[in-house]
Design an enzyme around this catalytic site. Structure first.
Site, PDB file in Angstrom:
ATOM      1  N   ALA A 125      -0.430   0.995  -2.587  1.00 26.08           N
ATOM      2  CA  ALA A 125      -1.329   0.278  -1.687  1.00 26.08           C
ATOM      3  C   ALA A 125      -2.490   1.217  -1.364  1.00 26.08           C
ATOM      4  O   ALA A 125      -2.363   2.447  -1.477  1.00 26.08           O
ATOM      5  CB  ALA A 125      -0.582  -0.124  -0.426  1.00 26.08           C
ATOM      6  N   GLY A 133       3.272   0.888  -3.616  1.00 26.08           N
ATOM      7  CA  GLY A 133       3.056  -0.522  -3.957  1.00 26.08           C
ATOM      8  C   GLY A 133       3.052  -0.784  -5.450  1.00 26.08           C
ATOM      9  O   GLY A 133       3.325  -1.909  -5.883  1.00 26.08           O
ATOM     10  N   GLU A 180       6.621  -0.989  -6.387  1.00 30.36           N
ATOM     11  CA  GLU A 180       7.091  -2.256  -5.792  1.00 30.36           C
ATOM     12  C   GLU A 180       6.599  -3.460  -6.606  1.00 30.36           C
ATOM     13  O   GLU A 180       7.319  -4.447  -6.760  1.00 30.36           O
ATOM     14  CB  GLU A 180       6.615  -2.337  -4.341  1.00 30.36           C
ATOM     15  CG  GLU A 180       7.328  -1.307  -3.461  1.00 30.36           C
ATOM     16  CD  GLU A 180       6.687  -1.100  -2.098  1.00 30.36           C
ATOM     17  OE1 GLU A 180       5.433  -0.984  -2.034  1.00 30.36           O
ATOM     18  OE2 GLU A 180       7.407  -1.054  -1.096  1.00 30.36           O
ATOM     19  N   GLU A 200       6.082   6.977   0.264  1.00 28.95           N
ATOM     20  CA  GLU A 200       5.583   6.581   1.586  1.00 28.95           C
ATOM     21  C   GLU A 200       6.001   7.501   2.728  1.00 28.95           C
ATOM     22  O   GLU A 200       5.200   7.767   3.631  1.00 28.95           O
ATOM     23  CB  GLU A 200       6.029   5.147   1.908  1.00 28.95           C
ATOM     24  CG  GLU A 200       5.259   4.081   1.145  1.00 28.95           C
ATOM     25  CD  GLU A 200       5.888   3.715  -0.188  1.00 28.95           C
ATOM     26  OE1 GLU A 200       6.775   4.454  -0.660  1.00 28.95           O
ATOM     27  OE2 GLU A 200       5.506   2.687  -0.762  1.00 28.95           O
TER      28      GLU A 200
END
Ligand code: CAA
Length: 259
Positions: free
Chosen positions: A64, A109, A112, A132
């Site tokens: 992200a 992300g 993911e 993260e």
């Protein structure tokens, strides 16, 4: 779509996350484009398999967008997580199979996103991880849930708590990816697998995806009952009749018609 390149080859769609200057990091715009892509793919009856990759030679998706996340409040953080989760859930429940062709960094992300696909193939240059906690946050687009389901809670906890990235060979060993290829062979291999899947009866393939995904969330008695319903529904299709007739007549079946 500004940040997604889309190519359709026969029954296969190849979508490339295209924000190479930021290693294809997922900001709100990219998430919006992914959402649009998935709506378009779901509405296209010709497309039977989606292949998802990243542009450039370095990254699938490097996570992200840290710049966008850096100033979020608690409420905004929760909303950003929901935005990503909604898109990734749409990908996971897309009626047709999705193959992630992981061509480099798949972090946060990006890992993911790959895990929301049905199948992960990767290059020998791929790097997976959920970094993260090293940034002061939790995985936010489904990583705590899908990594634990894919590789087991013990291994997922070790990777997530330690924020340690792993290379392709380790990802293969723990079941985070299905196969590793030299970088130049990754896309041909992903397309070949997609074409192979696209040649099989599409209604049956979609039913298998539904049975596996939804069945895994159910007690076994309910899960096998779901399989029975889907199995039964195949016997109303023209493709089942042609597939079995061709076998009995010792000939190759006609191309499946998706009906
Ligand atoms: N967000 C925003 N920008 C990013 C980014 C990200 N996740 N990852 C890379 N970029 C940008 C860099 O800022 C850099 O931009 P500039 O050229 O403008 O400085 C550009 O992409 C190239 O990156 P690097 O110079 O860092 O390239 P490198 O080869 O030295 O390192 C890397 C590559 C190891 C992947 C490194 O970029 C990196 O660690 N990126 C962040 C990875 C990460 O932590 N991802 C998880 C994000 S959190 C998350 O995803 C939460 C969630 O679950 C929803």
């Amino acid at each position: 779509m500004t940040h997604i390149l889309l190519e359709k080859k026969d029954h296969v769609a190849i979508a490339t996350v295209n924000r190479p200057k930021a290693l294809n990091a997922l900001n709100s715009e990219v998430l919006n484009d992914l959402n649009t892509l998935l709506d378009e793919i779901a509405a296209d009856p010709e497309i039977r398999v989606l292949v998802l990759t990243g542009s450039g030679e370095k990254a699938f998706v490097a996570g992200a967008d840290i710049g966008e996340m850096s100033t979020l409040t608690r409420t905004e953080g929760e909303a950003f997580g929901k935005k990503g989760n909604d898109v990734f859930r749409k990908l996971e429940t897309l009626p047709i199979p999705a193959i992630a062709a992981v061509n480099g960094y798949a972090l946060g992300g990006g890992c993911e996103l790959a895990m929301a696909c049905d199948i992960r193939l990767c290059s020998d240059t791929a790097v997976f991880g959920q970094p993260e906690t090293g940034l002061g946050i939790t995985p936010g687009f489904g990583g705590t849930q899908r990594l634990a389901r894919l590789v087991g809670p013990g291994m997922a906890k070790q990777l997530i708590y330690s924020a340690r990235n792993i290379k392709a060979d380790e990802a293969l060993r723990i079941g985070l990816c299905n196969a590793v290829y030299p970088a130049e062979e990754l896309m041909p291999a992903a397309e070949k697998l997609a074409e192979t899947i696209a040649k099989n009866a599409p209604i049956a393939v979609r039913a298998c995806k539904k049975a596996i995904n939804e069945g895994l969330e159910m007690p076994m008695d309910e899960a096998v009952a779901l399989e029975e319903k889907l199995f039964g529904s195949c016997f109303e299709t023209a493709d089942q009749k042609e597939g079995m007739q061709a076998f009995l007549e010792k000939r190759r079946h006609d191309p499946y018609q998706n009906r």
